[in-house]
Scaffold this motif. Structure first.
Motif, PDB file in Angstrom:
ATOM      1  N   ILE A   1       1.209   7.499  -3.260  1.00 46.74           N
ATOM      2  CA  ILE A   1       0.883   8.928  -3.309  1.00 46.74           C
ATOM      3  C   ILE A   1      -0.001   9.329  -2.144  1.00 46.74           C
ATOM      4  CG2 ILE A   1      -0.336  10.671  -4.651  1.00 46.74           C
ATOM      5  CD1 ILE A   1       0.673   9.272  -7.143  1.00 46.74           C
ATOM      6  N   ILE A   2      -0.880   8.408  -1.727  1.00 48.09           N
ATOM      7  CA  ILE A   2      -1.727   8.725  -0.580  1.00 48.09           C
ATOM      8  C   ILE A   2      -0.954   8.540   0.722  1.00 48.09           C
ATOM      9  CG2 ILE A   2      -3.828   8.112   0.674  1.00 48.09           C
ATOM     10  CD1 ILE A   2      -4.873   6.900  -1.914  1.00 48.09           C
ATOM     11  N   GLY A   3      -0.286   7.393   0.831  1.00 51.87           N
ATOM     12  CA  GLY A   3       0.294   7.003   2.119  1.00 51.87           C
ATOM     13  C   GLY A   3       1.504   7.809   2.535  1.00 51.87           C
ATOM     14  N   VAL A   4       2.395   8.110   1.598  1.00 51.59           N
ATOM     15  CA  VAL A   4       3.648   8.779   1.978  1.00 51.59           C
ATOM     16  C   VAL A   4       3.405  10.173   2.561  1.00 51.59           C
ATOM     17  CG1 VAL A   4       5.777   9.732   1.071  1.00 51.59           C
ATOM     18  CG2 VAL A   4       5.110   7.417   0.469  1.00 51.59           C
ATOM     19  N   PRO A   5       2.669  11.038   1.886  1.00 51.67           N
ATOM     20  CA  PRO A   5       2.437  12.358   2.474  1.00 51.67           C
ATOM     21  C   PRO A   5       1.763  12.284   3.832  1.00 51.67           C
ATOM     22  CG  PRO A   5       1.737  12.327   0.185  1.00 51.67           C
ATOM     23  CD  PRO A   5       2.061  10.929   0.542  1.00 51.67           C
ATOM     24  N   LEU A   6       0.774  11.385   3.939  1.00 54.03           N
ATOM     25  CA  LEU A   6       0.083  11.257   5.219  1.00 54.03           C
ATOM     26  C   LEU A   6       1.052  10.831   6.312  1.00 54.03           C
ATOM     27  CD1 LEU A   6      -3.352   9.621   4.307  1.00 54.03           C
ATOM     28  CD2 LEU A   6      -2.923  11.899   5.200  1.00 54.03           C
TER      29      LEU A   6
ATOM     30  N   ALA B   1      -9.951  -0.417  -5.372  1.00 53.94           N
ATOM     31  CA  ALA B   1     -10.068  -1.258  -4.182  1.00 53.94           C
ATOM     32  C   ALA B   1      -8.687  -1.576  -3.614  1.00 53.94           C
ATOM     33  CB  ALA B   1     -10.805  -2.550  -4.523  1.00 53.94           C
ATOM     34  N   LEU B   2      -7.737  -1.884  -4.484  1.00 52.75           N
ATOM     35  CA  LEU B   2      -6.406  -2.245  -4.014  1.00 52.75           C
ATOM     36  C   LEU B   2      -5.683  -1.039  -3.417  1.00 52.75           C
ATOM     37  CD1 LEU B   2      -5.410  -4.606  -6.921  1.00 52.75           C
ATOM     38  CD2 LEU B   2      -5.863  -5.247  -4.570  1.00 52.75           C
ATOM     39  N   SER B   3      -5.838   0.121  -4.051  1.00 57.34           N
ATOM     40  CA  SER B   3      -5.177   1.317  -3.512  1.00 57.34           C
ATOM     41  C   SER B   3      -5.695   1.638  -2.126  1.00 57.34           C
ATOM     42  CB  SER B   3      -5.424   2.530  -4.411  1.00 57.34           C
ATOM     43  OG  SER B   3      -5.305   2.180  -5.752  1.00 57.34           O
ATOM     44  N   VAL B   4      -7.014   1.548  -1.988  1.00 56.29           N
ATOM     45  CA  VAL B   4      -7.629   1.887  -0.709  1.00 56.29           C
ATOM     46  C   VAL B   4      -7.135   0.958   0.391  1.00 56.29           C
ATOM     47  CG1 VAL B   4      -9.811   1.841   0.540  1.00 56.29           C
ATOM     48  CG2 VAL B   4      -9.664   2.969  -1.661  1.00 56.29           C
ATOM     49  N   THR B   5      -6.875  -0.307   0.065  1.00 59.47           N
ATOM     50  CA  THR B   5      -6.468  -1.226   1.120  1.00 59.47           C
ATOM     51  C   THR B   5      -4.969  -1.216   1.369  1.00 59.47           C
ATOM     52  OG1 THR B   5      -6.360  -3.028  -0.483  1.00 59.47           O
ATOM     53  CG2 THR B   5      -8.374  -2.810   0.780  1.00 59.47           C
ATOM     54  N   TYR B   6      -4.170  -0.669   0.439  1.00 63.14           N
ATOM     55  CA  TYR B   6      -2.732  -0.799   0.629  1.00 63.14           C
ATOM     56  C   TYR B   6      -2.044   0.442   1.183  1.00 63.14           C
ATOM     57  CZ  TYR B   6       1.621  -3.270   0.158  1.00 63.14           C
ATOM     58  OH  TYR B   6       2.795  -3.907   0.450  1.00 63.14           O
ATOM     59  N   TRP B   7      -2.671   1.608   1.090  1.00 60.73           N
ATOM     60  CA  TRP B   7      -1.954   2.821   1.505  1.00 60.73           C
ATOM     61  C   TRP B   7      -1.492   2.785   2.951  1.00 60.73           C
ATOM     62  CZ3 TRP B   7      -3.533   5.784   5.511  1.00 60.73           C
ATOM     63  CH2 TRP B   7      -4.875   5.704   5.898  1.00 60.73           C
ATOM     64  N   PRO B   8      -2.234   2.119   3.898  1.00 61.96           N
ATOM     65  CA  PRO B   8      -1.763   2.165   5.280  1.00 61.96           C
ATOM     66  C   PRO B   8      -0.346   1.648   5.451  1.00 61.96           C
ATOM     67  CG  PRO B   8      -3.976   1.269   5.199  1.00 61.96           C
ATOM     68  CD  PRO B   8      -3.498   1.376   3.799  1.00 61.96           C
ATOM     69  N   TRP B   9       0.056   0.681   4.614  1.00 59.83           N
ATOM     70  CA  TRP B   9       1.412   0.149   4.777  1.00 59.83           C
ATOM     71  C   TRP B   9       2.447   1.239   4.544  1.00 59.83           C
ATOM     72  CZ3 TRP B   9       2.122  -4.455   6.859  1.00 59.83           C
ATOM     73  CH2 TRP B   9       1.065  -5.367   6.813  1.00 59.83           C
ATOM     74  N   PHE B  10       2.241   2.013   3.497  1.00 59.48           N
ATOM     75  CA  PHE B  10       3.193   3.108   3.234  1.00 59.48           C
ATOM     76  C   PHE B  10       3.140   4.145   4.343  1.00 59.48           C
ATOM     77  CE2 PHE B  10       5.069   2.066  -0.642  1.00 59.48           C
ATOM     78  CZ  PHE B  10       4.141   1.469  -1.462  1.00 59.48           C
ATOM     79  N   ALA B  11       1.932   4.480   4.751  1.00 62.07           N
ATOM     80  CA  ALA B  11       1.783   5.505   5.790  1.00 62.07           C
ATOM     81  C   ALA B  11       2.531   5.093   7.049  1.00 62.07           C
ATOM     82  CB  ALA B  11       0.307   5.737   6.082  1.00 62.07           C
TER      83      ALA B  11
END
Lengths: 288, 520, 335
Positions: free
Chosen positions: A95-100, A148-158
């Motif tokens: 949800i964080i990474g895709v829109p960004l 903690a996991l969400s914060v570290t994983y969103w860049p991959w989606f982005a």
């Protein structure tokens, strides 16, 4: 949604992907039906100090732990925690990474650069370390692990979405649709999104596996949900003290993690093969 | 032919070089596996039990605690006198005692040492600072040093062994920015103790070799080189002992591990009464724990037998009061609380304050016994109808939280070891309201009657008066359920079977190596 | 020219990225509720004494001032002093770096030496029994929790069989070191016993660390070789009648290898991340345990120091990999 059915039938033909699907379904069934399948469901909380560290028997299928609780039953309830962590963490990253990634890919400006550098920042430190830092700062608990996991994983989606969006920009059909005056939203929703769904799904499946492993590592280090939560990583840490005698205590949760992650990895591979053969090339390098 | 001969010469040369660079092997070695890291060699920077080997082996104090029951022996000082008002302590130093670098130990070194402790504000400083003010200690002559206390304190003598004497001249030489040589001393040696530091790595531990010129005579047999090594995992220490990699390790292992060690052919387990209480501190200042009935309910909710007998295998003694059973000052008639959920529920029903939120139960990261104790407590409280939330911290972080009633958890489980052999080490520091802010006083208990009794005990030097005061204070605190006291440890020390001469004391835990030797 | 532009572009972003990393870590470390100054002051210190020490160390200044001061020191090469060990962090890191490097290098060597040939073999014998078996093995390798694998290896080889030591880097203190890499040092000082000792200690942790790296290497060496084998120029060579083995060795391997080499950066990332957990299990005195311990002890400066060092290395390695990638394959658009 005939596309989904198409994918499903193709996946079913790939034996290893099918195995992955079976494993995941098994996990979900076990987690949902834990109270039914568990022989001692009350042992999530109950202690029986007099029965501690018993070998597997008819009464306790996988033996008892250091407090005398049934390892098998606790393992089943641990599956619930695993699923919750995986789904929410990967979901949040998505949800964080895709829109960004979409925005950065669409508007090729300073924002894109900034986003990529910011994601570099998050990827610069080994993700485990970053997750440890966040979990330790906020305190060991289930929500904090997920955060903690969400914060570290969103860049991959982005990054994936950014790359795909950028390459799509150059496609003629996008340019012409834009030239015809379609708004960015319409463009994105109708034309871009359907094309990036595949890599996102693949990444999500692989991400589940990775997230579950990292969550288990955090639990092992004592940074996960506190006792008496039957989280798998924490159980392995508890069991360490009693090796080599009570080896089943450490073996069981590890196998559970292995089967779960294997399931997601196999499914992810199968999905990747079906959805986009093109992806099998350079992208496989960015496995995380 | 010539080729072969020149090869031979090369081989010979290489062997000679190799042999000459091979390190000389020490005669007898001893390796101790320690569970905490030796992150500093500075004896004034740490006061804890985990790092006691540094202070005991590399440094000397004026007096020293030896044996069990612990007795205060003259060490660097031969004798002392106390002024009638109990404020002035004058110590006479023995002559001829030397530092490792050969210089003589003088009263000026002792004066420098106490001032250094007070200035650095670490280790035993907080305890000493309540009794000695900076710049009040005097070196009357080369072998006489005089302490002037701020108020009479019967525990001063008990604590004086913690004034480890450092080499003033050497430290002054290595001083940087007025740091009292602190930066240098973290990795170096300025002591006079039985052993001299030869190697140190904060990630690994330290090695020291025998100081033949120590003022205490050496026996006919001794150990030439001692190594104290960090080995974090319990299991590794146990397996290492069994394999013979280590010849000694800490004596407070979980029962399962002690059993394995007893069965090992080359290990002997020395069993001794020790003084180390495990307990839950209860935050008396935070509602609903302000209510005595709630506190009593908590005291009834812990499964003492299940924990002591089952989980710890009966290797510990139930200790129902905040003073170790085997020390003087314990009111022998007090039985304390038992595990009784019905009584717990009854107390809760009587309580005026209702328990409407989960209680936080704190335990120590890395100490699985505290984790298990917290789990047992949580289980009992749940049965009595109280929800809990378990929180864990590393010991130093927990210490920090326990300094203020606002940040301290509702319950915290840990041990209080023997820093000095006096009831004040436990009940005095735990329940005197003037002690709030120290890690032992996280009960935040305030009872003027108890304060009075404890003050009397501190001021008086009459053992009978002190004993009665402590017994009365203990009775009140138990009645008030100011805490939950679980057990008093026994010491189960694993040592290599061939070692002799180990002198165990609850302060020091047998880690003073100068008495020990290999019996052939 | 494009390469130069790319390199410059990335280099320009190096400093702000690092700064961004610093800000994130700084904020995290200062927001920590635990107070490391109190840790240092000791168990028996009163709040007043702790405050005095805090002032003495400068931790009561406003956050921005502290940050600026830190960056200022950083520019001069001063990573600060560890609150916990009171030694310069640069010294602490330097002391522990060789341990991690040695472990990582051995694991990398093992993965490369075993992984690449296996990957090639799989690709060449595509869909054979070997290929399928290895596919299962590599997927498994990526599904095992490395800390659990380490523990299981310890259980089998150290506890049950007694073939290797349980953990640690060496039994006791290392001989006085030259490089800090025990294998190298023991060879240089001709110390056979130390060499054997170090190797025995390296066996399990290196194996644990190598498993995911090996699995990854096999997988995309296989993929890389398959791609090349299906590419046009190889088809042309085959049509020309060149024997398969020659094609494999002369063209396919070289091309696949170059693509693998550019992925070394990622391998490095996997290994470094894995090192953190593996070091924890095996009590390996390296950077990983240092980082974890510093975080757990709220040793601000050490956490920052580690982050600066690790971040700088990572960003540099990524830059090099991207540059190399563009160099190798100008057609590839880089992200």
């Amino acid at each position: 949604m005939s596309g989904a059915w198409f994918v499903l039938t193709r996946v079913a033909r790939d034996r290893s992907a099918l195995l992955g699907l079976v494993l995941i379904l098994g996990l979900v069934i076990v987690a949902v039906g834990a109270p039914l399948f568990a022989t001692h469901p009350e042992d999530v909380f109950e202690l029986h100090p007099a029965k501690r560290l018993r070998a597997p028997s008819a009464e306790a299928w996988l033996g008892t732990d250091r407090m005398g609780s049934d390892i098998y039953s606790r393992l089943l309830f641990g599956a619930r925690i695993t699923i919750v962590i995986g789904v929410i963490a990967v979901g949040a990253s998505l949800i964080i990474g895709v829109p960004l990634g979409l925005i950065a890919g669409y508007y090729q400006n300073w924002f894109s650069d900034l986003l990529m550098r910011v994601s570099d920042v998050f990827l610069a430190v080994p993700q485990v370390v970053l997750a440890i830092a966040i979990a330790q700062t906020l305190g060991p608990s289930l929500p904090n692990v997920i955060l903690a996991l969400s914060v570290t994983y969103w860049p991959w989606f982005a990054r994936i979405v950014y790359a795909e969006t950028r390459s799509l920009q150059k496609e003629v059909f996008i340019e012409s649709t834009a030239a015809l005056g379609a708004s960015p939203w319409r463009l994105t929703a109708l034309h871009v999104l359907p094309n990036i769904v595949s890599p996102i799904i693949v990444r999500a499946s692989i991400g589940m596996g990775f997230t579950i492993l990292t969550a288990a590592a955090l639990g092992f280090l004592g940074l996960g949900p506190p006792p008496p939560t039957p989280e798998w990583g924490r159980t392995i840490a508890e069991a360490r003290e009693f090796l080599p005698d009570a080896w089943w205590y450490a073996l069981a949760p590890g196998l559970a993690i292995f089967l779960t992650v294997m399931g997601f990895n196999l499914l992810g591979d199968g999905l990747r093969d079906v959805l986009d053969p093109r992806l099998r090339r350079g992208r496989s390098a960015s496995d995380g | 032919m010539r080729q072969r001969r020149s090869w031979l010469v090369v081989v010979l040369m290489v062997s000679v070089i190799a042999l000459s660079t091979a390190p000389a092997v020490a005669e007898t070695r001893f390796v101790f596996a320690n569970e905490s890291p030796y992150d500093t060699m500075d004896p004034h920077a740490a006061f804890d039990v985990g790092r006691v080997a540094v202070r005991l082996n590399l440094y000397d104090g004026l007096y020293r605690w030896l044996d069990n029951p612990p007795v205060l022996q003259p060490w660097l000082a031969e004798s002392h006198t106390v002024s009638p008002d109990g404020l002035v302590y004058t110590f006479k130093l023995r002559r001829g005692a030397k530092f490792h670098d050969g210089t003589e130990i003088t009263a000026e070194d002792v004066r420098y040492s106490i001032e250094r402790i007070l200035a650095l504000k670490k280790g035993a400083a907080a305890l000493l600072a309540t009794m000695v003010a900076p710049n009040t200690t005097k070196a009357l002559d080369k072998s006489t040093v005089q302490f002037t206390l701020t108020k009479p304190a019967s525990i001063f003598l008990a604590v004086v062994p913690e004034v480890h004497v450092v080499n003033a001249a050497l430290l002054k030489k290595h001083e940087k920015d007025n740091d009292w040589g602190a930066a240098w001393l973290t990795s170096n040696d300025a002591g006079s103790g039985s052993y001299m530091l030869t190697r140190y790595d904060p990630a690994l531990g330290f090695i020291a070799k025998r100081f033949a010129g120590h003022f205490m005579p050496w026996g006919p047999k001794y150990i030439d080189e001692i190594e104290f090594r960090l080995v974090k995992e319990d299991n590794t220490r146990v397996l290492g002992m069994i394999k013979g990699d280590y010849q000694g390790t800490g004596g407070y292992l979980p029962n399962d591990q002690v059993k394995r060690l007893r069965e090992a052919p080359n290990v002997k387990v020395i069993e001794q009464e020790s003084m180390r209480i495990m307990m839950f501190q209860v935050n008396n200042q935070r509602a609903p724990l302000t209510d005595v009935n709630v506190r009593r309910a908590i005291s009834y909710a812990f499964d003492y037998d299940g924990f002591n007998k089952e989980i710890l295998g009966g290797t510990v003694e139930r200790n129902p009061v905040p003073i170790p059973n085997n020390l003087w000052g314990v009111p022998k008639d007090v039985k304390g609380y038992t595990y009784d959920i019905d009584k717990a529920k009854a107390e809760l029903a009587k309580a005026k304050t209702k328990v409407d939120r989960p209680l936080t139960v704190g335990y120590l990261q890395g100490f699985s016994q505290t984790e298990q104790a917290a789990t047992v407590m949580a289980n009992g409280l749940r049965k009595a109808g109280i929800e809990t939330k378990l929180v864990s911290e590393l010991w130093p972080a927990m210490v920090e939280r326990m300094k203020k009633p606002e940040t301290s958890p509702d319950l915290v489980v840990y041990w209080i070891s023997t820093y000095y052999a006096d009831p004040n080490n436990w009940i005095g520091e735990m329940f005197h309201s003037g002690q709030w802010g120290t890690f032992k006083a996280s009960s935040f208990y305030k009872n003027p009657k108890v304060d009075d009794l404890l003050d009397t005990a501190l001021k008086s030097t009459d053992k009978k008066v002190r004993e009665k005061a402590y017994q009365d204070a203990a009775r009140i605190v138990v009645e008030d359920a100011g805490g939950v006291w679980i057990y008093n440890t026994k010491y189960f020390g694993p040592w290599a079977k061939t070692l002799e001469g180990i002198r165990f004391s609850p302060i020091g835990n047998g880690q003073e190596m100068r008495w020990v030797y290999y019996a052939k | 020219m494009r390469l130069l532009a790319l390199a410059l572009h990335r280099l320009l972003w190096f400093v702000p990225t690092l700064l961004g990393l610093l800000v994130v870590t700084f904020v995290i470390s200062r927001v920590i509720p635990a107070d490391p100054v109190a840790l240092v002051a000791g168990e028996t210190a009163t709040p007043a004494q702790v405050d005095a020490l805090r002032h003495q160390l400068g931790y009561d200044r406003p956050l921005l001032v502290q940050f600026v001061s830190y960056v200022g020191h950083l520019v001069r090469g001063d990573l600060g002093t560890s609150l916990y060990t009171t030694r310069p962090i640069a010294d602490d890191l330097a002391a522990r770096l060789p341990a991690t490097i040695e472990l990582t290098l051995v694991a990398m060597v093992v993965s490369v030496v075993v992984g690449i040939p296996l990957g090639v073999l799989c690709a060449v014998r595509r869909n054979s029994l070997l290929d399928h078996a290895l596919r299962v093995v590599t997927v498994s390798g990526l599904a095992i929790a490395s800390f659990w694998l380490g523990i299981m290896l310890q259980l089998l080889f150290a506890m049950r069989l007694g073939w290797t030591p349980l953990n640690g880097r060496l039994t006791g203190f290392p001989p006085h070191g030259i490089t800090g890499l025990l294998l190298v040092d023991s060879v240089l000082t001709w110390d056979g016993a130390a060499f054997g000792n170090a190797l025995a200690h390296l066996a399990l942790p290196a194996a644990t660390l190598a498993v995911p790296a090996l699995a990854t290497l096999v997988r995309f060496t296989r993929a890389g070789v398959l791609d090349v084998m299906q590419s046009n120029f190889v088809l042309y060579e085959r049509a020309m009648g060149l024997p398969r083995s020659v094609i494999v060795w002369k063209y396919v391997l070289r091309n696949a290898l170059t693509s693998t080499v550019t992925q070394m950066g990622l391998l490095f990332g996997i290994l470094l991340a894995g090192a953190v957990v593996t070091e924890a299990v095996f009590d390996w005195p390296g950077i990983g345990t240092y980082a974890v311990n510093s975080i757990i002890r709220s040793d601000y400066n050490a956490v920052m120091g580690f982050t600066v060092w690790a971040g700088a290395i990572f960003i540099l390695v990524n830059l090099l990999v991207d540059v190399a990638h563009t160099l190798i394959d100008p057609r590839e658009r880089t992200v």
